[in-house]
Scaffold this motif. Structure first.
Motif, short mmCIF file in Angstrom:
data_model
loop_
_atom_site.label_atom_id
_atom_site.label_comp_id
_atom_site.label_asym_id
_atom_site.label_seq_id
_atom_site.Cartn_x
_atom_site.Cartn_y
_atom_site.Cartn_z
N VAL A 155 26.55 50.28 14.73
CA VAL A 155 27.16 49.08 15.31
C VAL A 155 27.98 49.55 16.50
CG1 VAL A 155 28.72 47.15 14.90
CG2 VAL A 155 27.31 48.03 13.03
N SER A 156 27.70 48.98 17.67
CA SER A 156 28.43 49.38 18.88
C SER A 156 28.70 48.16 19.73
CB SER A 156 27.64 50.43 19.66
OG SER A 156 26.38 49.90 20.03
N GLY A 157 29.61 48.32 20.67
CA GLY A 157 29.92 47.22 21.56
C GLY A 157 31.13 47.54 22.41
N GLU A 158 31.74 46.48 22.92
CA GLU A 158 32.89 46.67 23.79
C GLU A 158 33.83 45.47 23.65
OE1 GLU A 158 34.04 47.54 28.45
OE2 GLU A 158 31.96 47.19 27.90
N ARG A 159 35.12 45.78 23.58
CA ARG A 159 36.14 44.74 23.61
C ARG A 159 36.88 44.90 24.93
NH1 ARG A 159 40.13 44.13 18.71
NH2 ARG A 159 40.76 46.18 19.34
N SER A 160 36.88 43.84 25.73
CA SER A 160 37.50 43.90 27.05
C SER A 160 39.01 43.79 26.95
CB SER A 160 36.98 42.77 27.94
OG SER A 160 35.59 42.88 28.09
N SER A 161 39.65 44.45 27.87
CA SER A 161 41.11 44.46 27.93
C SER A 161 41.61 43.22 28.63
CB SER A 161 41.55 45.72 28.69
OG SER A 161 42.75 45.53 29.34
N GLU A 162 42.76 42.74 28.19
CA GLU A 162 43.41 41.65 28.90
C GLU A 162 44.06 42.23 30.14
OE1 GLU A 162 46.20 40.05 26.14
OE2 GLU A 162 44.65 39.33 24.78
N ARG A 163 43.95 41.55 31.24
CA ARG A 163 44.52 42.04 32.49
C ARG A 163 45.98 41.65 32.59
NH1 ARG A 163 41.26 45.82 33.17
NH2 ARG A 163 39.14 45.24 33.53
N GLN A 164 46.76 42.51 33.21
CA GLN A 164 48.17 42.23 33.42
C GLN A 164 48.34 41.11 34.44
OE1 GLN A 164 49.53 46.81 33.16
NE2 GLN A 164 50.73 45.56 34.47
N LYS A 165 49.35 40.31 34.22
CA LYS A 165 49.69 39.26 35.17
C LYS A 165 50.60 39.87 36.23
CE LYS A 165 49.42 35.64 31.73
NZ LYS A 165 50.15 34.67 30.95
N GLU A 166 50.65 39.25 37.37
CA GLU A 166 51.49 39.72 38.47
C GLU A 166 52.95 39.76 38.00
OE1 GLU A 166 52.14 41.31 42.08
OE2 GLU A 166 50.17 40.65 41.39
N GLY A 167 53.60 40.88 38.22
CA GLY A 167 55.00 41.04 37.83
C GLY A 167 55.19 41.43 36.38
N GLU A 168 54.09 41.66 35.65
CA GLU A 168 54.18 42.04 34.24
C GLU A 168 53.73 43.48 34.07
OE1 GLU A 168 52.81 39.95 30.16
OE2 GLU A 168 51.20 40.32 31.59
N GLU A 169 54.52 44.25 33.36
CA GLU A 169 54.17 45.64 33.10
C GLU A 169 54.23 45.88 31.60
OE1 GLU A 169 56.02 50.06 33.88
OE2 GLU A 169 56.38 48.51 35.36
N TYR A 170 53.15 46.47 31.06
CA TYR A 170 53.14 46.76 29.63
C TYR A 170 54.11 47.88 29.31
CZ TYR A 170 49.03 43.87 28.85
OH TYR A 170 48.16 42.82 28.74
N VAL A 171 54.88 47.68 28.27
CA VAL A 171 55.81 48.69 27.79
C VAL A 171 55.17 49.48 26.66
CG1 VAL A 171 58.07 49.04 26.72
CG2 VAL A 171 57.77 47.24 28.43
#
Length: 145
Positions: free
Chosen positions: A78-94
């Protein structure tokens, strides 16, 4: 008279955990870099009945079109891909703990399965694969004479 007092360290267990997580993230190429492709393996439950095997894989955030299932020489992949959510402008993941990118799991099945009758469903983030056993391999109770 001796007084017992509790000393609190400047470092907490939570701080230590964050440092250890950071070291592992750097070593394995994970972390807050949104562009990095991560290989991960969905959590899986495997159950067996008298007439079939059933696999349940947690694949939230995917559709049935994101997943490929192959069966060859008693090896189910079983294989595949889960796409990442893109950051919004002015948002930085901590902190990023959810895995994105390519995934795969491989299972070796016994000889006694019917490869032509394998079925799969995808519902509410759970992929269920039903792998029937052949008629000759089903279990039966033998009465003692």
């Amino acid at each position: 008279m001796t007084q017992l007092t509790r000393r609190t360290s400047n470092r907490t267990v939570r701080d230590l955990q964050r440092e250890v997580d950071s070291i592992f993230d750097q070593f394995f190429g994970r972390g807050s870099n949104d562009d990095a492709s991560t290989v991960w393996a969905p959590r899986t439950d495997l159950s067996e009945t008298d007439d079939a095997f059933r696999l349940r894989l947690d694949v939230p955030g995917t559709t049935k079109d994101d997943i490929t299932i192959n069966l060859q020489n008693n090896t189910l992949t079983v294989s595949g891909e889960r796409s990442s959510e893109r950051q919004k402008e002015g948002e930085e993941y901590v902190r990023v703990e959810r895995a994105f990118g390519n995934f795969h799991r491989t299972f070796t099945l016994p000889d006694a399965v019917d490869p032509e009758s394998v079925e799969a469903t995808h519902e509410e983030g759970v992929l269920t694969i039903h792998v029937p056993k052949t008629k000759t391999s089903t279990r039966r109770q033998i009465e003692i004479q």
